[in-house]
Design an enzyme around this catalytic site. Sequence first.
Site, PDB file in Angstrom:
ATOM      1  N   GLU A   1       9.704   1.384  -2.355  1.00 17.73           N
ATOM      2  CA  GLU A   1      10.806   2.361  -2.333  1.00 17.73           C
ATOM      3  C   GLU A   1      11.688   2.159  -1.093  1.00 17.73           C
ATOM      4  OE1 GLU A   1       8.082   5.588  -2.887  1.00 17.73           O
ATOM      5  OE2 GLU A   1       7.692   4.858  -4.909  1.00 17.73           O
TER       6      GLU A   1
ATOM      7  N   ALA B   1       3.097   5.088   0.920  1.00 19.03           N
ATOM      8  CA  ALA B   1       3.022   6.285   1.754  1.00 19.03           C
ATOM      9  C   ALA B   1       1.561   6.464   2.139  1.00 19.03           C
ATOM     10  CB  ALA B   1       3.532   7.486   0.984  1.00 19.03           C
TER      11      ALA B   1
HETATM   12  C1  HXC Z   1      -3.286   4.995   3.783  1.00 15.27           C
HETATM   13  C2  HXC Z   1      -3.886   2.776   3.626  1.00 15.27           C
HETATM   14  C3  HXC Z   1      -2.871   2.563   2.656  1.00 15.27           C
HETATM   15  C4  HXC Z   1      -2.052   3.673   2.288  1.00 15.27           C
HETATM   16  C5  HXC Z   1      -3.922   0.706   2.994  1.00 15.27           C
HETATM   17  N1  HXC Z   1      -4.494   1.604   3.797  1.00 15.27           N
HETATM   18  N2  HXC Z   1      -2.933   1.263   2.285  1.00 15.27           N
HETATM   19  N3  HXC Z   1      -4.097   3.984   4.178  1.00 15.27           N
HETATM   20  N4  HXC Z   1      -2.300   4.856   2.876  1.00 15.27           N
HETATM   21  N5  HXC Z   1      -1.071   3.559   1.412  1.00 15.27           N
HETATM   22  C6  HXC Z   1      -5.600   1.393   4.720  1.00 15.27           C
HETATM   23  C7  HXC Z   1      -6.926   1.237   3.984  1.00 15.27           C
HETATM   24  O1  HXC Z   1      -7.488   2.502   3.654  1.00 15.27           O
HETATM   25  C8  HXC Z   1      -7.745   0.507   5.011  1.00 15.27           C
HETATM   26  O2  HXC Z   1      -8.195   1.432   5.990  1.00 15.27           O
HETATM   27  C9  HXC Z   1      -6.716  -0.401   5.710  1.00 15.27           C
HETATM   28  O3  HXC Z   1      -5.437   0.157   5.416  1.00 15.27           O
HETATM   29  C10 HXC Z   1      -6.743  -1.818   5.173  1.00 15.27           C
HETATM   30  O4  HXC Z   1      -6.640  -1.754   3.768  1.00 15.27           O
HETATM   31  P1  HXC Z   1      -7.740  -2.404   2.779  1.00 15.27           P
HETATM   32  O5  HXC Z   1      -7.686  -1.638   1.514  1.00 15.27           O
HETATM   33  O6  HXC Z   1      -9.063  -2.541   3.435  1.00 15.27           O
HETATM   34  O7  HXC Z   1      -7.108  -3.878   2.609  1.00 15.27           O
HETATM   35  P2  HXC Z   1      -7.211  -4.803   1.328  1.00 15.27           P
HETATM   36  O8  HXC Z   1      -8.603  -4.774   0.734  1.00 15.27           O
HETATM   37  O9  HXC Z   1      -6.637  -6.120   1.735  1.00 15.27           O
HETATM   38  O10 HXC Z   1      -6.249  -4.141   0.243  1.00 15.27           O
HETATM   39  C11 HXC Z   1      -4.864  -4.029   0.534  1.00 15.27           C
HETATM   40  C12 HXC Z   1      -4.208  -3.067  -0.491  1.00 15.27           C
HETATM   41  C13 HXC Z   1      -4.975  -1.743  -0.505  1.00 15.27           C
HETATM   42  C14 HXC Z   1      -4.241  -3.715  -1.898  1.00 15.27           C
HETATM   43  C15 HXC Z   1      -2.750  -2.905  -0.068  1.00 15.27           C
HETATM   44  O11 HXC Z   1      -5.089  -1.279   0.848  1.00 15.27           O
HETATM   45  C16 HXC Z   1      -4.320  -0.668  -1.316  1.00 15.27           C
HETATM   46  O12 HXC Z   1      -4.442  -0.675  -2.543  1.00 15.27           O
HETATM   47  N6  HXC Z   1      -3.652   0.261  -0.638  1.00 15.27           N
HETATM   48  C17 HXC Z   1      -3.031   1.391  -1.276  1.00 15.27           C
HETATM   49  C18 HXC Z   1      -1.761   0.963  -1.956  1.00 15.27           C
HETATM   50  C19 HXC Z   1      -1.123   2.140  -2.665  1.00 15.27           C
HETATM   51  O13 HXC Z   1      -1.726   2.741  -3.558  1.00 15.27           O
HETATM   52  N7  HXC Z   1       0.095   2.479  -2.274  1.00 15.27           N
HETATM   53  C20 HXC Z   1       0.859   3.580  -2.857  1.00 15.27           C
HETATM   54  C21 HXC Z   1       0.530   4.840  -2.124  1.00 15.27           C
HETATM   55  S1  HXC Z   1       1.319   6.241  -2.839  1.00 15.27           S
HETATM   56  P3  HXC Z   1      -9.709   1.390   6.546  1.00 15.27           P
HETATM   57  O14 HXC Z   1      -9.775   2.600   7.416  1.00 15.27           O
HETATM   58  O15 HXC Z   1     -10.644   1.400   5.351  1.00 15.27           O
HETATM   59  O16 HXC Z   1      -9.745   0.082   7.308  1.00 15.27           O
HETATM   60  C22 HXC Z   1       2.901   6.124  -2.350  1.00 15.27           C
HETATM   61  C23 HXC Z   1       3.788   7.282  -2.740  1.00 15.27           C
HETATM   62  C24 HXC Z   1       5.188   7.078  -2.282  1.00 15.27           C
HETATM   63  O17 HXC Z   1       3.321   5.205  -1.752  1.00 15.27           O
HETATM   64  C25 HXC Z   1       6.024   8.308  -2.565  1.00 15.27           C
HETATM   65  C26 HXC Z   1       5.794   9.425  -1.640  1.00 15.27           C
HETATM   66  C27 HXC Z   1       6.732  10.577  -1.836  1.00 15.27           C
END
Ligand code: HXC
Length: 259
Positions: A113, A65
Amino acid sequence: MEYSFLKIESKDGICIMKVSAPKSLNALNSTILKEIDDFVSNLDINDVRVLIITGDGEKAFVAGADIAEMANLNEQQGYEFSKLGALAFRRIETLEIPVIAAVNGFCLGGGCELAMACDIRIASSKAKFGQPEVGLGITPGFSGTYRLAKLVGQGYAKEMIFTGKVIKADEALRIGLVNAVYEPEELMGKAMEMAQVIKEKAPLALQYAKECINESYDLYADGAIELENKDFGRCFATEDQKEGMAAFLEKRKPNFVGK
Ligand code: HXC
């Protein structure tokens, strides 16, 4: 409805829905969730026999998300955000036709999910799966706690959720989170092949078979889903949620205090 974040291709009874938000690795914001809900609700099942869901681009299915959107939510808004996705994903799960997730890359949090709400998951060898939410100060949402435990068993679901570890496609295959793993360039072809086989079967028999499997598993679905929505919302009344999401956006490690 015109979609800003979905790319739809439909041909000969097979429809492909691609989530497309390239700047954030297809992270799900509330507009995308509404678009998915609208698309699935209005799908003409007389025309479409099988739906394939995948992510746009080479890197991600869905990376979760949208953390930037969630960062400043309060408890009520957190609850509503979880409920929005939970309802859309439940529509996918209960859609009258089979749904295949073709997982082409990062499949994290809300991405996992979404994949789990589909009937069948196949993955690229480059796909990575995980439930990293507790590292952001929140629980999984969109019914992830419920579906992951159902799919891989409580023990492995708890390990994935408590550690937030990211697993590779072969490990996802081993634990039963996906049915098969293919080379990236083969993935969509294999999804289409499976869809073609399913498409030839009797639509009503498929619909009833899906309903029977779902019903026997889903006796407690609505209660479990609502409990998770509430607990997800409660996280937004904590300092740890603010810290966890601020840390992600500022690209640093969070410091959790348990408040
Ligand atoms: C917002 C996101 C994002 C996310 C990535 N981005 N995932 N933005 N929400 N979930 C954005 C980054 O900020 C970045 O923006 C761009 O996408 C590219 O990502 P990078 O991090 O630079 O890429 P990389 O180094 O290759 O790493 C990839 C990654 C990492 C491992 C997937 O992005 C990451 O850890 N993302 C978050 C994953 C996460 O925690 N997901 C769960 C979220 S909570 P910029 O602007 O810097 O280029 C969730 C809750 C669900 O899902 C339930 C809700 C009710």
